[in-house]
Design a protein around this motif. Structure first.
Motif, PDB file in Angstrom:
ATOM      1  N   UNK A   1      12.756  23.401  13.766  1.00  0.00           N
ATOM      2  CA  UNK A   1      12.284  23.751  15.100  1.00  0.00           C
ATOM      3  C   UNK A   1      11.507  25.066  15.145  1.00  0.00           C
ATOM      4  N   UNK A   2      11.496  25.814  14.040  1.00  0.00           N
ATOM      5  CA  UNK A   2      10.797  27.087  14.027  1.00  0.00           C
ATOM      6  C   UNK A   2      11.511  28.157  14.829  1.00  0.00           C
ATOM      7  N   UNK A   3      12.840  28.089  14.867  1.00  0.00           N
ATOM      8  CA  UNK A   3      13.643  29.049  15.615  1.00  0.00           C
ATOM      9  C   UNK A   3      14.086  30.199  14.710  1.00  0.00           C
ATOM     10  N   UNK A   4      14.631  31.222  15.323  1.00  0.00           N
ATOM     11  CA  UNK A   4      15.138  32.370  14.573  1.00  0.00           C
ATOM     12  C   UNK A   4      16.246  31.923  13.620  1.00  0.00           C
TER      13      UNK A   4
ATOM     14  N   UNK B   1      27.962  29.340  12.819  1.00  0.00           N
ATOM     15  CA  UNK B   1      26.573  29.724  12.550  1.00  0.00           C
ATOM     16  C   UNK B   1      25.820  29.268  13.783  1.00  0.00           C
ATOM     17  N   UNK B   2      25.218  30.194  14.490  1.00  0.00           N
ATOM     18  CA  UNK B   2      24.662  29.927  15.810  1.00  0.00           C
ATOM     19  C   UNK B   2      23.141  29.804  15.760  1.00  0.00           C
ATOM     20  N   UNK B   3      22.652  28.670  16.287  1.00  0.00           N
ATOM     21  CA  UNK B   3      21.221  28.446  16.464  1.00  0.00           C
ATOM     22  C   UNK B   3      20.935  28.629  17.948  1.00  0.00           C
ATOM     23  N   UNK B   4      20.086  29.587  18.254  1.00  0.00           N
ATOM     24  CA  UNK B   4      19.745  29.901  19.641  1.00  0.00           C
ATOM     25  C   UNK B   4      18.418  29.233  19.993  1.00  0.00           C
TER      26      UNK B   4
END
Length: 129
Positions: free
Chosen positions: A28-31, A40-43
């Motif tokens: 997704x191109x996220x941080x 493990x958190x994907x924001x």
């Protein structure tokens, strides 16, 4: 009285929380995912987080579905990353249209699996909208 509620986070059980979170963030191109307690958190851009958690050893992971609404440009980038990684993708959640992109409701959509078998979806237009 109507109560306004926003989704804040959800837990995603995974065979390997680091690999699963990194895979999704990368597509997704996220941080880069961040640790928070056992997660493990994907924001996401709208502030909702997917909190990846290692499943118990030997536990079966029930496949879940997560859909991400993207701009056309972000869809193009994410879809390119799916193909670059050699991942399978489908135009439908039943996985009966492999290697295809759906154009439902005038947008584009693709389904793909994460490393634990969760069915992820990227789309450019909300269905029925």
């Amino acid at each position: 009285m109507v109560c306004m509620a926003d989704l804040n986070h959800t837990i995603v059980h995974s065979r390997d929380k680091r690999a699963g979170a990194a895979y999704l963030a990368g597509i997704l191109g996220l941080a880069e995912p961040q640790p928070f307690g056992p997660f493990q958190v994907v924001e996401t851009a709208n502030g909702v987080s997917l909190d990846y958690l290692d499943a118990a050893a030997g536990a079966e992971i029930a496949s879940q579905h997560y859909a991400f609404l993207l701009s056309d440009a972000a869809f193009d980038s994410a879809f390119a990353r799916i193909r670059e990684r050699g991942g399978a993708y489908w135009a439908d959640p039943g996985r009966s249209r492999p290697g295809k992109v759906n154009t439902d409701d005038g947008g584009r959509g693709v389904y793909f699996e994460d490393p634990s078998g969760h069915l992820m979806e990227i789309l450019t237009v909300p269905y029925g909208g």
